[in-house]
Design a protein around this motif. Structure first.
Motif, PDB file in Angstrom:
ATOM      1  N   ALA A  31     -95.276  14.467 -18.597  1.00  0.00           N
ATOM      2  CA  ALA A  31     -94.512  15.510 -17.913  1.00  0.00           C
ATOM      3  C   ALA A  31     -95.171  15.883 -16.589  1.00  0.00           C
ATOM      4  O   ALA A  31     -94.491  16.106 -15.585  1.00  0.00           O
ATOM      5  CB  ALA A  31     -94.375  16.732 -18.816  1.00  0.00           C
ATOM      6  N   ALA A  32     -96.500  15.915 -16.569  1.00  0.00           N
ATOM      7  CA  ALA A  32     -97.210  16.243 -15.328  1.00  0.00           C
ATOM      8  C   ALA A  32     -96.945  15.190 -14.249  1.00  0.00           C
ATOM      9  O   ALA A  32     -96.782  15.528 -13.069  1.00  0.00           O
ATOM     10  CB  ALA A  32     -98.710  16.359 -15.597  1.00  0.00           C
ATOM     11  N   GLU A  33     -96.886  13.916 -14.638  1.00  0.00           N
ATOM     12  CA  GLU A  33     -96.606  12.859 -13.672  1.00  0.00           C
ATOM     13  C   GLU A  33     -95.186  12.950 -13.121  1.00  0.00           C
ATOM     14  O   GLU A  33     -94.964  12.777 -11.919  1.00  0.00           O
ATOM     15  CB  GLU A  33     -96.818  11.485 -14.312  1.00  0.00           C
ATOM     16  CG  GLU A  33     -98.269  11.128 -14.555  1.00  0.00           C
ATOM     17  CD  GLU A  33     -98.404   9.836 -15.341  1.00  0.00           C
ATOM     18  OE1 GLU A  33     -99.099   8.928 -14.843  1.00  0.00           O
ATOM     19  OE2 GLU A  33     -97.821   9.736 -16.443  1.00  0.00           O
ATOM     20  N   VAL A  34     -94.219  13.225 -14.006  1.00  0.00           N
ATOM     21  CA  VAL A  34     -92.840  13.362 -13.547  1.00  0.00           C
ATOM     22  C   VAL A  34     -92.716  14.539 -12.584  1.00  0.00           C
ATOM     23  O   VAL A  34     -92.050  14.453 -11.554  1.00  0.00           O
ATOM     24  CB  VAL A  34     -91.873  13.521 -14.733  1.00  0.00           C
ATOM     25  CG1 VAL A  34     -90.471  13.884 -14.256  1.00  0.00           C
ATOM     26  CG2 VAL A  34     -91.812  12.237 -15.533  1.00  0.00           C
ATOM     27  N   SER A  35     -93.361  15.641 -12.913  1.00  0.00           N
ATOM     28  CA  SER A  35     -93.340  16.811 -12.042  1.00  0.00           C
ATOM     29  C   SER A  35     -93.959  16.488 -10.685  1.00  0.00           C
ATOM     30  O   SER A  35     -93.420  16.865  -9.637  1.00  0.00           O
ATOM     31  CB  SER A  35     -94.084  17.965 -12.715  1.00  0.00           C
ATOM     32  OG  SER A  35     -94.004  19.132 -11.939  1.00  0.00           O
ATOM     33  N   GLN A  36     -95.085  15.771 -10.690  1.00  0.00           N
ATOM     34  CA  GLN A  36     -95.741  15.380  -9.436  1.00  0.00           C
ATOM     35  C   GLN A  36     -94.865  14.409  -8.654  1.00  0.00           C
ATOM     36  O   GLN A  36     -94.750  14.504  -7.427  1.00  0.00           O
ATOM     37  CB  GLN A  36     -97.106  14.752  -9.707  1.00  0.00           C
ATOM     38  CG  GLN A  36     -97.822  14.266  -8.448  1.00  0.00           C
ATOM     39  CD  GLN A  36     -98.063  15.372  -7.440  1.00  0.00           C
ATOM     40  OE1 GLN A  36     -98.542  16.455  -7.790  1.00  0.00           O
ATOM     41  NE2 GLN A  36     -97.716  15.124  -6.183  1.00  0.00           N
ATOM     42  N   ASN A  37     -94.239  13.458  -9.361  1.00  0.00           N
ATOM     43  CA  ASN A  37     -93.344  12.511  -8.695  1.00  0.00           C
ATOM     44  C   ASN A  37     -92.155  13.227  -8.055  1.00  0.00           C
ATOM     45  O   ASN A  37     -91.706  12.847  -6.963  1.00  0.00           O
ATOM     46  CB  ASN A  37     -92.844  11.454  -9.687  1.00  0.00           C
ATOM     47  CG  ASN A  37     -93.918  10.459 -10.052  1.00  0.00           C
ATOM     48  OD1 ASN A  37     -94.892  10.275  -9.331  1.00  0.00           O
ATOM     49  ND2 ASN A  37     -93.758   9.811 -11.190  1.00  0.00           N
ATOM     50  N   GLN A  38     -91.624  14.242  -8.728  1.00  0.00           N
ATOM     51  CA  GLN A  38     -90.523  15.010  -8.155  1.00  0.00           C
ATOM     52  C   GLN A  38     -90.980  15.730  -6.889  1.00  0.00           C
ATOM     53  O   GLN A  38     -90.264  15.775  -5.895  1.00  0.00           O
ATOM     54  CB  GLN A  38     -89.976  16.010  -9.174  1.00  0.00           C
ATOM     55  CG  GLN A  38     -88.765  16.788  -8.669  1.00  0.00           C
ATOM     56  CD  GLN A  38     -87.574  15.887  -8.372  1.00  0.00           C
ATOM     57  OE1 GLN A  38     -87.203  15.063  -9.200  1.00  0.00           O
ATOM     58  NE2 GLN A  38     -86.970  16.047  -7.195  1.00  0.00           N
ATOM     59  N   ALA A  39     -92.192  16.285  -6.932  1.00  0.00           N
ATOM     60  CA  ALA A  39     -92.738  16.953  -5.752  1.00  0.00           C
ATOM     61  C   ALA A  39     -92.931  15.960  -4.603  1.00  0.00           C
ATOM     62  O   ALA A  39     -92.664  16.289  -3.437  1.00  0.00           O
ATOM     63  CB  ALA A  39     -94.062  17.640  -6.097  1.00  0.00           C
ATOM     64  N   THR A  40     -93.372  14.743  -4.930  1.00  0.00           N
ATOM     65  CA  THR A  40     -93.544  13.709  -3.908  1.00  0.00           C
ATOM     66  C   THR A  40     -92.203  13.327  -3.299  1.00  0.00           C
ATOM     67  O   THR A  40     -92.063  13.235  -2.074  1.00  0.00           O
ATOM     68  CB  THR A  40     -94.217  12.456  -4.506  1.00  0.00           C
ATOM     69  OG1 THR A  40     -95.512  12.819  -4.992  1.00  0.00           O
ATOM     70  CG2 THR A  40     -94.357  11.357  -3.469  1.00  0.00           C
ATOM     71  N   TYR A  41     -91.189  13.127  -4.157  1.00  0.00           N
ATOM     72  CA  TYR A  41     -89.856  12.814  -3.655  1.00  0.00           C
ATOM     73  C   TYR A  41     -89.352  13.929  -2.735  1.00  0.00           C
ATOM     74  O   TYR A  41     -88.849  13.666  -1.637  1.00  0.00           O
ATOM     75  CB  TYR A  41     -88.869  12.601  -4.802  1.00  0.00           C
ATOM     76  CG  TYR A  41     -87.444  12.506  -4.310  1.00  0.00           C
ATOM     77  CD1 TYR A  41     -86.926  11.294  -3.857  1.00  0.00           C
ATOM     78  CD2 TYR A  41     -86.632  13.633  -4.242  1.00  0.00           C
ATOM     79  CE1 TYR A  41     -85.636  11.212  -3.362  1.00  0.00           C
ATOM     80  CE2 TYR A  41     -85.340  13.562  -3.746  1.00  0.00           C
ATOM     81  CZ  TYR A  41     -84.852  12.346  -3.309  1.00  0.00           C
ATOM     82  OH  TYR A  41     -83.583  12.275  -2.800  1.00  0.00           O
ATOM     83  N   THR A 107     -88.116  18.056 -20.647  1.00  0.00           N
ATOM     84  CA  THR A 107     -87.481  19.368 -20.631  1.00  0.00           C
ATOM     85  C   THR A 107     -86.906  19.625 -19.241  1.00  0.00           C
ATOM     86  O   THR A 107     -87.346  19.030 -18.262  1.00  0.00           O
ATOM     87  CB  THR A 107     -88.491  20.469 -20.992  1.00  0.00           C
ATOM     88  OG1 THR A 107     -89.628  20.366 -20.119  1.00  0.00           O
ATOM     89  CG2 THR A 107     -88.943  20.367 -22.436  1.00  0.00           C
ATOM     90  N   PRO A 108     -85.909  20.525 -19.137  1.00  0.00           N
ATOM     91  CA  PRO A 108     -85.279  20.773 -17.841  1.00  0.00           C
ATOM     92  C   PRO A 108     -86.245  21.165 -16.729  1.00  0.00           C
ATOM     93  O   PRO A 108     -86.033  20.811 -15.569  1.00  0.00           O
ATOM     94  CB  PRO A 108     -84.290  21.904 -18.147  1.00  0.00           C
ATOM     95  CG  PRO A 108     -83.927  21.682 -19.576  1.00  0.00           C
ATOM     96  CD  PRO A 108     -85.202  21.212 -20.232  1.00  0.00           C
ATOM     97  N   ASP A 109     -87.326  21.871 -17.080  1.00  0.00           N
ATOM     98  CA  ASP A 109     -88.292  22.279 -16.050  1.00  0.00           C
ATOM     99  C   ASP A 109     -89.415  21.256 -15.859  1.00  0.00           C
ATOM    100  O   ASP A 109     -90.367  21.491 -15.130  1.00  0.00           O
ATOM    101  CB  ASP A 109     -88.881  23.650 -16.377  1.00  0.00           C
ATOM    102  CG  ASP A 109     -89.701  23.654 -17.665  1.00  0.00           C
ATOM    103  OD1 ASP A 109     -89.789  22.599 -18.343  1.00  0.00           O
ATOM    104  OD2 ASP A 109     -90.248  24.722 -18.011  1.00  0.00           O
ATOM    105  N   LEU A 110     -89.295  20.097 -16.539  1.00  0.00           N
ATOM    106  CA  LEU A 110     -90.270  18.994 -16.450  1.00  0.00           C
ATOM    107  C   LEU A 110     -91.652  19.370 -16.972  1.00  0.00           C
ATOM    108  O   LEU A 110     -92.635  18.708 -16.667  1.00  0.00           O
ATOM    109  CB  LEU A 110     -90.389  18.474 -15.015  1.00  0.00           C
ATOM    110  CG  LEU A 110     -89.095  18.018 -14.344  1.00  0.00           C
ATOM    111  CD1 LEU A 110     -89.376  17.554 -12.912  1.00  0.00           C
ATOM    112  CD2 LEU A 110     -88.422  16.914 -15.145  1.00  0.00           C
TER     113      LEU A 110
END
Length: 193
Positions: A31-41, A107-110
Motif C-alpha cells: 500500500a505504501a508503494e502504491v501511495s508513493q507511485n500515485q504521488a509520483t504520477y 483500500t480507497p485511501d491506498l
C-alpha cells in the motif's frame, strides 16, 4: 473469508464479503508503494501541465521503463486496483511492448492492501515521431471467485526528465465478466531507471 469479483462503472471493484486478505508474500505493490507511485504520477502530471516536463524530442534507440498502471474506482467507497508496469519503448522501430502484472486491490485511501490478484496484461502498441504512445493492454485478472477480461487502451507520451525517459498517460477500456461489460478508466506511468 470470501471475496466477490465485480465491476463498477469505471473500474474493477473487488468487494469484500468477509474479512480482508493479507496479501503477504506477494510481489505486488505494498500500500505504501502504491501511495508513493500515485504521488509520483501526480507530481509528473503537474510538471507536464506547468511546462516543466517536456515531450522527448527526436528520441532514438530503445528504453526500458518501469512503473504502475492503476484502475480508479467508480466511487469513493470502491477499491482501486494497481499492477506493475514494465514497458519497452523502441523509438527506432516505433514500437511499444510490455506487461502489467502482480495486480492487487487496495483500500480507497491506498492505506492498506486488500488482496492480491492473479493474471497479467500484455501491452503492445506504437510510438510516433512526436513521442506519443498508443497501446493496448489485454488479458485476464482474477480472484478466487471470478475473473475479468480487460481490453484497455493506453494513451500518453514519453517525456525527457533530465536525460531519462518517462512515459505518462491515461487508461480507458472495458472489462468483461460473466455479469457483463463495464467501462474502465485509470492512469499509467513508467520511468527509465
Amino acid at each position: 473469508m470470501s471475496y466477490k469479483l465485480s465491476i463498477t462503472a469505471t473500474a474493477v471493484c473487488f468487494a469484500l464479503a468477509g474479512c480482508m486478505g493479507s496479501g503477504d508474500g506477494s510481489n505486488s505493490f505494498s500500500a505504501a508503494e502504491v501511495s508513493q507511485n500515485q504521488a509520483t504520477y501526480d507530481s509528473l502530471a503537474t510538471r507536464v501541465t506547468d511546462g516543466d516536463l517536456l515531450v522527448a524530442q527526436d528520441p532514438t534507440g530503445s528504453a526500458s521503463l518501469t512503473g504502475q498502471l492503476k484502475l480508479d474506482p467508480a466511487s469513493a467507497s470502491d477499491n482501486p486496483v494497481a499492477g506493475r508496469l514494465a514497458m519497452d519503448v523502441d523509438f527506432d522501430n516505433s514500437k511499444v511492448t510490455g506487461t502489467v502484472s502482480q495486480f492487487a486491490a487496495y483500500t480507497p485511501d491506498l492505506s492498506e492492501k486488500m488482496m492480491d490478484l492473479k493474471g497479467s496484461l500484455s501491452v503492445n502498441g506504437t510510438i510516433d515521431s512526436k513521442s506519443a504512445i498508443v497501446a493496448n493492454a489485454n488479458g485476464t485478472v482474477s480472484d478466487d471467485e471470478g475473473s475479468i477480461t480487460a481490453d484497455l487502451q493506453l494513451a500518453g507520451s514519453v517525456y525527457d526528465d533530465n536525460g531519462k525517459y518517462v512515459a505518462l498517460g491515461d487508461v480507458t477500456g472495458t472489462g468483461v465478466s460473466p455479469d457483463g461489460s463495464e467501462q474502465l478508466t485509470g492512469t499509467f506511468y513508467a520511468q527509465q531507471q
